[in-house]
Design an enzyme around this catalytic site. Structure first.
Site, short mmCIF file in Angstrom:
data_model
loop_
_atom_site.label_atom_id
_atom_site.label_comp_id
_atom_site.label_asym_id
_atom_site.label_seq_id
_atom_site.Cartn_x
_atom_site.Cartn_y
_atom_site.Cartn_z
N SER A 193 0.94 -1.08 0.13
CA SER A 193 -0.17 0.47 0.15
C SER A 193 1.26 0.66 -0.38
O SER A 193 1.87 1.38 -0.86
CB SER A 193 -0.80 -0.19 1.41
OG SER A 193 -2.26 1.51 0.76
N GLU A 336 -9.09 -4.64 -4.72
CA GLU A 336 -8.22 -4.09 -3.66
C GLU A 336 -9.46 -3.19 -3.37
O GLU A 336 -9.57 -3.40 -2.00
CB GLU A 336 -7.33 -3.39 -4.41
CG GLU A 336 -6.00 -3.61 -5.05
CD GLU A 336 -5.05 -3.81 -4.10
OE1 GLU A 336 -5.32 -3.58 -3.25
OE2 GLU A 336 -3.53 -4.40 -4.89
N HIS A 447 -8.28 -5.29 -0.15
CA HIS A 447 -6.50 -4.87 0.09
C HIS A 447 -5.94 -4.97 1.40
O HIS A 447 -6.45 -5.32 2.57
CB HIS A 447 -7.34 -3.38 0.11
CG HIS A 447 -5.91 -2.74 0.54
ND1 HIS A 447 -5.42 -2.40 -0.63
CD2 HIS A 447 -4.66 -1.66 0.95
CE1 HIS A 447 -4.25 -1.03 -0.18
NE2 HIS A 447 -4.26 -0.74 0.89
#
Length: 534
Positions: A193, A336, A447
């Site tokens: 990330s 995601e 995610h």
């Protein structure tokens, strides 16, 4: 002569005492690489840590730059916060402390957290499983939020202090890791990330050159923005707090005051009641992903011609050849941000099906059909299908743009000193993966889902809470970490590089536990080509 116990290692600043765990893994926690960024050092460039006398206890995690969990307790990754001023620290996990001749490869992990939070002390970032594979692992802290990324006029580092913290941590690794059995010449930087975005920033930065030889970017959120954007955010915080926007004004505020004033600066994703309008706006935003990230994330890397760390945007630097000689493993999860549209399910799922909505939004009928064929798990759920557009625009397409920029980068010619013959410089490979295992709690590969597989820590108690199951496939964790270890050792994860027919690897495909070499992100590749033609 009495031997020093393996739990005690000498660094350039002094001795540290760690702890031995199972499987011969040793943990040295909370080692400072910089002086506490307080007082006259607050909002300034990081300064190397001072030496200490005696043996420093390194058996407990140190203070964290994250002062409070910004997303509550129900986070996708457990991210503990610890108080204290000495917060620029790192954690070393090694199977060979005090053995400088061992020269094991090193992975330096940069945590995520939207550049506002996150913690290097998550139990998911424990390097024990990598130690069992003879990889020394280091997790590093860096200043986040306004402390790390806010514009501060009057500072010797008005921009990108969090990234400069990371650079200093990498220099600590270069100078000290051999005492922990690591090889300073075989360092791989890795992150997820915002940590993955940081990795791409280091590839683009002239200040990071030579501090690592390989790079891994998981779900990279680059989020870089021009100086004007950083100035605007600083002006808003100054207005909210009533101070003059200079270094003395910022130092007059407590950390909590600045954090409170930073809440709500990022723009939320607009979820229109009309799914067609949402689809149109999302596709439009996908054409300018950097602008979208800058609006959503109030803080992040800043590029400016006068900044030493990031004089140009990551995309521009990549296209000009920055980092071309560093092998890169890069990828995203399949879904995601797909779950971000879930609040609209009661409205959107009562209307047209996904194919009709996409057609009304201007998608060619064949394009809408191809997308839903590529994602059969979304076909009967309009809300998830439109959420997939968000995933494509925020993660998949920006990542593929970086991959393509590396492939087409203009690099200088190299010359042989003895013969005088010149030729094109050889570019390092780029390997692309997609992580597709769908966790039961959401039914999506969203995610952060790949992190406990990469660190092979499925036994951690937090995994069951986040995944909604205690039966996550261990074989998939073994296969994933195998590829990461191969890359860390050899710069090649043993599957085809992207330039070879746009091939890569899909983890958790079909059987949800298998791994296959394939062509990931094919619908996004087609979308990217279509957008170029329009």
């Amino acid at each position: 002569m009495r031997q020093t116990p393996r739990e005690v290692v000498e660094t350039q600043c002094g001795l540290v005492h760690g702890v031995c765990r199972a499987s011969g893994s040793y943990a040295f926690l909370g080692i400072p690489f910089a002086q506490p960024p307080v007082g006259d050092l607050r909002f300034m460039a990081p300064v190397p840590a001072k030496p200490w006398d005696g043996v420093r206890d390194a058996t407990q995690y140190g203070a964290t730059p994250q002062r409070r969990a910004l997303w509550g307790d129900d986070t996708a990754i457990p991210e503990p916060s610890f108080p204290g001023d000495d917060k620029l620290v790192l954690n070393v996990f090694t199977p060979a402390p005090g053995k400088p001749r061992t020269k094991l490869p090193v992975m330096v992990w940069i945590h995520g957290g939207s550049y506002e939070g996150g913690s290097p002390s998550s139990p998911w970032f424990d390097g024990q499983a990598f130690n069992e594979r003879s990889v020394v692992t280091v997790s590093i802290s860096y200043r986040v939020g306004f402390d790390g990324f806010g514009y501060v006029d009057g500072s010797d580092a008005p921009l990108n202090r969090g990234l400069l913290d990371q650079v200093l941590a990498l220099k600590w690794v270069r100078d000290n890791i051999s005492q922990f059995g690591g090889d300073p010449g075989r360092v791989t930087i890795a992150g997820q990330s915002a940590g993955g975005g940081s990795v791409l920033c280091h590839l683009a930065s002239p200040l990071s050159a030579g501090l690592f030889v390989r790079a891994i970017a998981q779900s990279p959120a680059i989020g870089d923005r021009p100086l004007s954007q950083a100035r605007m955010i600083a002006a808003k915080i100054a207005e909210r707090t009533g101070v003059r926007p200079g270094i003395e004004g910022w130092r007059s505020l407590t950390e909590d005051q600045i954090i409170d004033a930073s809440i709500g600066l990022g723009e939320d994703i607009v979820l229109s009641p009309d799914p067609v309008k949402f689809a149109c706006a999302t596709v439009e935003a996908a054409s300018f992903p950097r602008d979208q990230w800058a609006k959503t994330l109030p803080f992040g890397p800043v590029f400016d011609g006068s900044d030493q760390f990031l004089p140009a945007s990551v995309m521009a630097a990549t296209f000009r050849g920055a980092g071309f000689d560093v092998p890169l493993l890069i990828g995203c999860t399949r879904h995601e941000y797909t779950q971000q549209t879930a609040p609209m399910r009661p409205i959107w799922n009562r209307g047209d099906d996904a194919r009709t909505v996409l057609s009304k939004a201007g998608f060619p009928k064949l394009g809408a059909w191809a997308m839903l064929r590529e994602f059969p798990e979304l076909e009967n759920d309009t809300t998830k299908a439109l959420g997939q557009l968000l995933t494509a625009g925020a993660f998949h397409l920006p990542m593929l743009n970086i991959v393509q920029a590396r492939a087409s980068a203009r690099v200088a010619s190299t010359g042989d000193v003895d013969t005088g013959v010149t030729g094109p410089a050889k570019k390092a490979g780029t390997w692309v993966y997609e992580f597709a295992w769908q966790k039961p709690s959401t039914g999506l590969a969203d995610h952060c889902v790949e992190v406990p597989f990469v660190f092979n820590c499925l036994a951690d108690e937090n995994v069951k809470r986040v995944f909604g199951t205690s039966a996550a496939p261990r074989a998939l964790a073994t296969a994933t970490q195998n590829d990461w270890v191969r890359f860390i050792y050899a710069g090649d994860p043993a599957f085809p590089a992207w330039r070879e027919g746009e091939r890569g690897r899909i983890y958790g495909s079909q059987s949800h536990s298998g791994v296959k070499s394939s062509r990931p992100f094919q619908i996004e590749v087609s979308m990217m080509r279509l957008m170029r033609e329009l």
